[in-house]
Design a protein around this motif. Structure first.
Motif, PDB file in Angstrom:
ATOM      1  N   ALA A  26       0.888  -1.240  -0.006  1.00 17.93           N
ATOM      2  CA  ALA A  26      -0.043   0.005  -0.034  1.00 17.93           C
ATOM      3  C   ALA A  26       0.919   1.346  -0.128  1.00 17.93           C
ATOM      4  O   ALA A  26       0.621   2.280  -1.075  1.00 17.93           O
ATOM      5  CB  ALA A  26      -0.811  -0.101   1.173  1.00 17.93           C
ATOM      6  N   ILE A  27       1.827   1.375   0.865  1.00 18.48           N
ATOM      7  CA  ILE A  27       2.740   2.259   0.885  1.00 18.48           C
ATOM      8  C   ILE A  27       3.559   2.768  -0.363  1.00 18.48           C
ATOM      9  O   ILE A  27       3.584   3.731  -0.924  1.00 18.48           O
ATOM     10  CB  ILE A  27       3.643   2.393   2.125  1.00 18.48           C
ATOM     11  N   GLY A  28       4.147   1.386  -0.895  1.00 19.33           N
ATOM     12  CA  GLY A  28       4.786   1.475  -2.082  1.00 19.33           C
ATOM     13  C   GLY A  28       3.945   1.887  -3.167  1.00 19.33           C
ATOM     14  O   GLY A  28       4.360   2.990  -4.055  1.00 19.33           O
ATOM     15  N   GLY A  29       2.520   1.573  -2.994  1.00 20.95           N
ATOM     16  CA  GLY A  29       1.777   2.181  -4.519  1.00 20.95           C
ATOM     17  C   GLY A  29       1.546   3.436  -4.207  1.00 20.95           C
ATOM     18  O   GLY A  29       1.520   4.177  -5.335  1.00 20.95           O
ATOM     19  N   GLU A  33       2.615   6.377  -6.992  1.00 22.52           N
ATOM     20  CA  GLU A  33       1.712   7.263  -7.831  1.00 22.52           C
ATOM     21  C   GLU A  33       1.949   8.872  -7.350  1.00 22.52           C
ATOM     22  O   GLU A  33       1.958   9.535  -8.183  1.00 22.52           O
ATOM     23  CB  GLU A  33       0.245   6.875  -7.266  1.00 22.52           C
ATOM     24  N   VAL A  34       2.467   9.038  -6.236  1.00 25.48           N
ATOM     25  CA  VAL A  34       2.751  10.392  -5.909  1.00 25.48           C
ATOM     26  C   VAL A  34       4.012  10.818  -6.695  1.00 25.48           C
ATOM     27  O   VAL A  34       3.736  12.038  -7.092  1.00 25.48           O
ATOM     28  CB  VAL A  34       2.790  10.567  -4.396  1.00 25.48           C
ATOM     29  N   LEU A  39       6.427  13.936 -11.109  1.00 23.69           N
ATOM     30  CA  LEU A  39       7.293  13.946 -12.415  1.00 23.69           C
ATOM     31  C   LEU A  39       6.473  14.420 -13.693  1.00 23.69           C
ATOM     32  O   LEU A  39       7.051  15.346 -14.364  1.00 23.69           O
ATOM     33  CB  LEU A  39       7.804  12.591 -12.510  1.00 23.69           C
ATOM     34  N   GLU A  40       5.113  13.987 -13.812  1.00 23.74           N
ATOM     35  CA  GLU A  40       4.460  14.200 -14.808  1.00 23.74           C
ATOM     36  C   GLU A  40       4.096  15.998 -14.855  1.00 23.74           C
ATOM     37  O   GLU A  40       4.028  16.600 -15.801  1.00 23.74           O
ATOM     38  CB  GLU A  40       3.124  13.468 -15.050  1.00 23.74           C
ATOM     39  N   GLU A  41       3.885  16.283 -13.517  1.00 27.80           N
ATOM     40  CA  GLU A  41       3.671  17.596 -13.243  1.00 27.80           C
ATOM     41  C   GLU A  41       4.619  18.591 -13.834  1.00 27.80           C
ATOM     42  O   GLU A  41       4.811  19.762 -14.214  1.00 27.80           O
ATOM     43  CB  GLU A  41       3.060  17.894 -12.032  1.00 27.80           C
ATOM     44  N   GLN A  42       5.983  18.047 -13.390  1.00 31.04           N
ATOM     45  CA  GLN A  42       7.298  18.754 -13.588  1.00 31.04           C
ATOM     46  C   GLN A  42       7.331  18.612 -15.209  1.00 31.04           C
ATOM     47  O   GLN A  42       7.711  20.026 -15.640  1.00 31.04           O
ATOM     48  CB  GLN A  42       8.352  18.118 -13.038  1.00 31.04           C
ATOM     49  N   LEU A  43       7.079  17.828 -15.943  1.00 34.32           N
ATOM     50  CA  LEU A  43       7.210  17.984 -17.398  1.00 34.32           C
ATOM     51  C   LEU A  43       6.217  18.766 -17.932  1.00 34.32           C
ATOM     52  O   LEU A  43       6.655  19.798 -18.840  1.00 34.32           O
ATOM     53  CB  LEU A  43       7.046  16.442 -17.695  1.00 34.32           C
ATOM     54  N   ASP A  44       4.937  18.886 -17.360  1.00 33.23           N
ATOM     55  CA  ASP A  44       3.929  19.572 -18.036  1.00 33.23           C
ATOM     56  C   ASP A  44       4.314  21.303 -17.540  1.00 33.23           C
ATOM     57  O   ASP A  44       4.329  22.130 -18.594  1.00 33.23           O
ATOM     58  CB  ASP A  44       2.499  19.442 -17.373  1.00 33.23           C
ATOM     59  N   HIS A  45       5.068  21.418 -16.496  1.00 35.35           N
ATOM     60  CA  HIS A  45       5.519  22.758 -16.010  1.00 35.35           C
ATOM     61  C   HIS A  45       6.396  23.121 -17.261  1.00 35.35           C
ATOM     62  O   HIS A  45       6.686  24.364 -17.424  1.00 35.35           O
ATOM     63  CB  HIS A  45       5.828  22.953 -14.575  1.00 35.35           C
ATOM     64  N   ARG A  46       7.516  22.307 -17.347  1.00 35.21           N
ATOM     65  CA  ARG A  46       8.817  22.545 -18.156  1.00 35.21           C
ATOM     66  C   ARG A  46       8.166  22.787 -19.721  1.00 35.21           C
ATOM     67  O   ARG A  46       8.526  23.897 -20.327  1.00 35.21           O
ATOM     68  CB  ARG A  46       9.585  21.602 -18.384  1.00 35.21           C
ATOM     69  N   VAL A  47       7.259  22.178 -20.281  1.00 40.59           N
ATOM     70  CA  VAL A  47       6.426  22.201 -21.338  1.00 40.59           C
ATOM     71  C   VAL A  47       5.977  23.856 -21.570  1.00 40.59           C
ATOM     72  O   VAL A  47       6.063  24.480 -22.708  1.00 40.59           O
ATOM     73  CB  VAL A  47       5.664  21.363 -21.817  1.00 40.59           C
ATOM     74  N   ARG A  48       5.312  23.936 -20.342  1.00 44.97           N
ATOM     75  CA  ARG A  48       4.361  25.459 -20.410  1.00 44.97           C
ATOM     76  C   ARG A  48       5.454  26.454 -20.392  1.00 44.97           C
ATOM     77  O   ARG A  48       5.222  27.326 -20.973  1.00 44.97           O
ATOM     78  CB  ARG A  48       3.563  25.273 -19.262  1.00 44.97           C
ATOM     79  N   VAL A  49       6.498  26.565 -19.507  1.00 47.38           N
ATOM     80  CA  VAL A  49       7.154  27.624 -19.320  1.00 47.38           C
ATOM     81  C   VAL A  49       8.066  27.779 -20.769  1.00 47.38           C
ATOM     82  O   VAL A  49       8.293  28.763 -21.328  1.00 47.38           O
ATOM     83  CB  VAL A  49       8.387  27.266 -18.296  1.00 47.38           C
ATOM     84  N   GLU A  50       8.345  26.756 -21.257  1.00 45.16           N
ATOM     85  CA  GLU A  50       9.204  26.793 -22.713  1.00 45.16           C
ATOM     86  C   GLU A  50       8.300  27.378 -23.776  1.00 45.16           C
ATOM     87  O   GLU A  50       8.813  28.180 -24.628  1.00 45.16           O
ATOM     88  CB  GLU A  50       9.705  25.411 -23.237  1.00 45.16           C
ATOM     89  N   THR A  51       7.123  26.817 -23.784  1.00 47.96           N
ATOM     90  CA  THR A  51       6.039  27.562 -24.810  1.00 47.96           C
ATOM     91  C   THR A  51       5.966  29.080 -24.493  1.00 47.96           C
ATOM     92  O   THR A  51       5.996  29.795 -25.528  1.00 47.96           O
ATOM     93  CB  THR A  51       4.706  26.908 -24.483  1.00 47.96           C
ATOM     94  N   ASP A 146      12.097   5.584 -17.341  1.00 50.03           N
ATOM     95  CA  ASP A 146      12.998   5.111 -16.693  1.00 50.03           C
ATOM     96  C   ASP A 146      12.966   5.099 -15.138  1.00 50.03           C
ATOM     97  O   ASP A 146      13.349   4.116 -14.535  1.00 50.03           O
ATOM     98  CB  ASP A 146      14.530   5.849 -17.137  1.00 50.03           C
ATOM     99  N   ILE A 147      12.558   6.269 -14.696  1.00 54.69           N
ATOM    100  CA  ILE A 147      12.372   6.503 -13.370  1.00 54.69           C
ATOM    101  C   ILE A 147      11.102   5.497 -12.791  1.00 54.69           C
ATOM    102  O   ILE A 147      11.375   4.931 -11.657  1.00 54.69           O
ATOM    103  CB  ILE A 147      12.080   7.760 -13.081  1.00 54.69           C
ATOM    104  N   ASP A 148      10.238   5.487 -13.845  1.00 52.64           N
ATOM    105  CA  ASP A 148       9.194   4.626 -13.131  1.00 52.64           C
ATOM    106  C   ASP A 148       9.515   3.210 -13.290  1.00 52.64           C
ATOM    107  O   ASP A 148       9.273   2.377 -12.110  1.00 52.64           O
ATOM    108  CB  ASP A 148       7.701   4.554 -14.207  1.00 52.64           C
ATOM    109  N   ARG A 149      10.370   2.681 -14.078  1.00 52.58           N
ATOM    110  CA  ARG A 149      10.987   1.228 -13.920  1.00 52.58           C
ATOM    111  C   ARG A 149      11.851   0.958 -12.859  1.00 52.58           C
ATOM    112  O   ARG A 149      11.882  -0.018 -12.299  1.00 52.58           O
ATOM    113  CB  ARG A 149      11.387   0.746 -15.226  1.00 52.58           C
ATOM    114  N   THR A 150      12.563   2.119 -12.473  1.00 52.96           N
ATOM    115  CA  THR A 150      13.502   1.891 -11.458  1.00 52.96           C
ATOM    116  C   THR A 150      12.788   1.732 -10.177  1.00 52.96           C
ATOM    117  O   THR A 150      13.022   1.172  -9.328  1.00 52.96           O
ATOM    118  CB  THR A 150      14.572   3.324 -11.433  1.00 52.96           C
ATOM    119  N   LEU A 151      11.588   2.894  -9.940  1.00 42.34           N
ATOM    120  CA  LEU A 151      10.869   2.585  -8.851  1.00 42.34           C
ATOM    121  C   LEU A 151      10.169   1.342  -8.681  1.00 42.34           C
ATOM    122  O   LEU A 151      10.195   0.810  -7.776  1.00 42.34           O
ATOM    123  CB  LEU A 151       9.598   3.834  -8.962  1.00 42.34           C
TER     124      LEU A 151
END
Length: 448
Positions: A26-29, A33-34, A39-51, A146-151
């Protein structure tokens, strides 16, 4: 089978391990997810800032200015650079660092498929409409995956380690528990087989098993003492009742064979006297057994021992004076014990009766009660002939009598009852060594 397993030590520990494993899942799941969403939010933020940066940089140049900015970024490209697609109003690609697999849609797209040369990837994109076209900024998701697979690998390893440790811990604790319990089981089997001297081995560690072993050993000691007491009582009763029973049989035989009424009546009366003596012995033995076996159910209550001793002294003083003996008292005031007043009175009475019965004329008997440290001590001493060291060792046993008392009445049960009453009250009864004659000291704990 499974029901029995969960009731064993191994099963309980395994159940706990499974609970920890479920908690780990449960804790690992949740952590996965968190982390993934962050990380997805970070990518979205990076794309938005670059745009926003790209639009601000080429605001006055139109599509041509944006295309020039895209080419400059492509020339300075690194492994972490973003990708771009610029499409005019007719749908033609003006500038691009990749080839979209499908027609781009306005807004955010989480899984934007593209090709860059031979590389086929998935990215997160933001398609921003322009007055005369569409600008798409794409961030490759390969690092995120890659990070997801490592986790996932870390989670699987941690879960496997948790399961392995849980199973190992269950096996180890189960083995240790069975090993300790096997000692108790072996001791119990040896005792069942008749070896009453066996005791549960302890390791003096103060652990739960060590405390259990000590408790069981105290219980076994108590049982052994009771068994020895029963054996002694059986032997003593068989030995000491032989004489009065023989006398009873002789008197009854005499009554049967007597020819005269007077002789028959005398024999019957003598037999009745022997029967009364037997009843007295049995009553005394039963009374001692009741006290030693804690059959007395009356709750112990505070007793004014000073008043009780004064009362017993006043009761017996006329008897001592009639027997040409002196009874002296030295009783401290305020002596309080927790006990049964009737039993305490009986113990004092037995000792005073012994002093009356077994001392010569002119003897001085001293009844004392005092407080010493954390105990209250009651002593009854006399300056009579006393007893031999050999007799002193066994006077508190049932039917034990000193050689000098063989010619007087009694059955050797008085001091045994005194000792039983003292133990019943959490104290002890011992021979007093403070006089040349004979004395008994009873020690009681203070009221707490």
């Amino acid at each position: 089978m499974f029901a029995r397993l969960w009731r064993s030590t191994f099963g309980v520990v395994a159940l706990v391990a499974l609970a920890f494993t479920a908690a780990t899942i449960a804790i690992g799941g949740i952590a996965y997810e968190v982390t993934h969403e962050a990380l997805e939010e970070q990518l979205d933020h990076r794309v938005r800032v670059e745009t926003h940066a790209l639009l601000a940089e080429t605001r006055a140049g139109g599509l041509a200015g944006i295309a020039d900015a895209i080419r400059r970024r492509e020339e300075a490209r690194t492994a972490s650079s973003l990708d771009y697609v610029l499409i005019d109003r007719a749908g033609r690609t003006i500038a691009a660092t990749l080839v979209p697999s499908v027609q781009p849609k306005r807004g955010y797209e989480e899984h934007f498929r593209f090709r860059r040369g031979r590389y086929a990837g998935v990215g997160q994109s933001l398609a921003t409409p322009l007055p005369d076209g569409l600008l798409v900024v794409v961030a490759d998701r390969s690092d995120l995956e890659d990070i997801d697979r490592t986790l996932e690998r870390l989670f699987i390893v941690a879960l496997g380690a948790m399961l392995a440790l849980g199973i190992a811990a269950a096996a180890l604790i189960g083995w240790l528990t069975r090993r300790r319990l096997s000692r108790i089981d072996a001791t119990a089997k040896a005792i069942i087989a008749g070896d009453l001297a066996q005791r549960v081995p302890g390791d003096r560690s103060g652990s739960e098993f060590d405390r259990l072993a000590a408790t069981l050993n105290r219980m076994l000691d108590r049982i052994a003492a009771l068994m020895e007491n029963l054996r002694q009582v059986s032997t003593d009763v068989a030995h000491d009742l032989r004489t009065p029973l023989t006398r009873l049989c002789n008197q009854l035989e005499r009554a049967v064979t007597s020819e005269g009424d007077a002789d028959r009546v005398a024999a019957i009366r003598a037999a009745r006297q022997q029967a009364d003596e037997l009843m007295e012995i049995f009553s005394a033995v039963l009374r001692i057994a009741e006290v030693e076996g804690l059959i007395e159910h009356q709750a112990l209550a505070p007793v004014d021992l000073s008043a009780l001793l004064e009362e017993m002294a006043d009761t017996y003083r006329p008897d001592f004076e009639a027997g040409e003996r002196r009874l002296m008292t030295s009783i401290s005031a305020g002596l309080q014990v927790r006990g049964d007043r009737r039993l305490l009175a009986q113990a004092i009475s037995n000792l005073l009766e012994n002093a009356l019965r077994h001392t010569p004329v002119g003897t001085t008997v001293r009844l004392a009660g005092t407080s010493i440290a954390d105990t209250i001590e009651v002593t009854i001493e006399d300056d009579g002939p006393g007893v031999s060291p050999a007799d002193a060792q066994r006077l508190f046993q049932r039917f034990a009598r000193a050689e000098v008392s063989r010619t007087t009445e009694g059955h050797g049960l008085g001091l045994a009852l005194v000792r039983a009453i003292a133990i019943r009250h959490g104290g002890e009864a011992v021979l007093s060594r403070s006089v040349d004659g004979f004395g008994v000291a009873i020690r009681f704990p203070h009221i707490r």
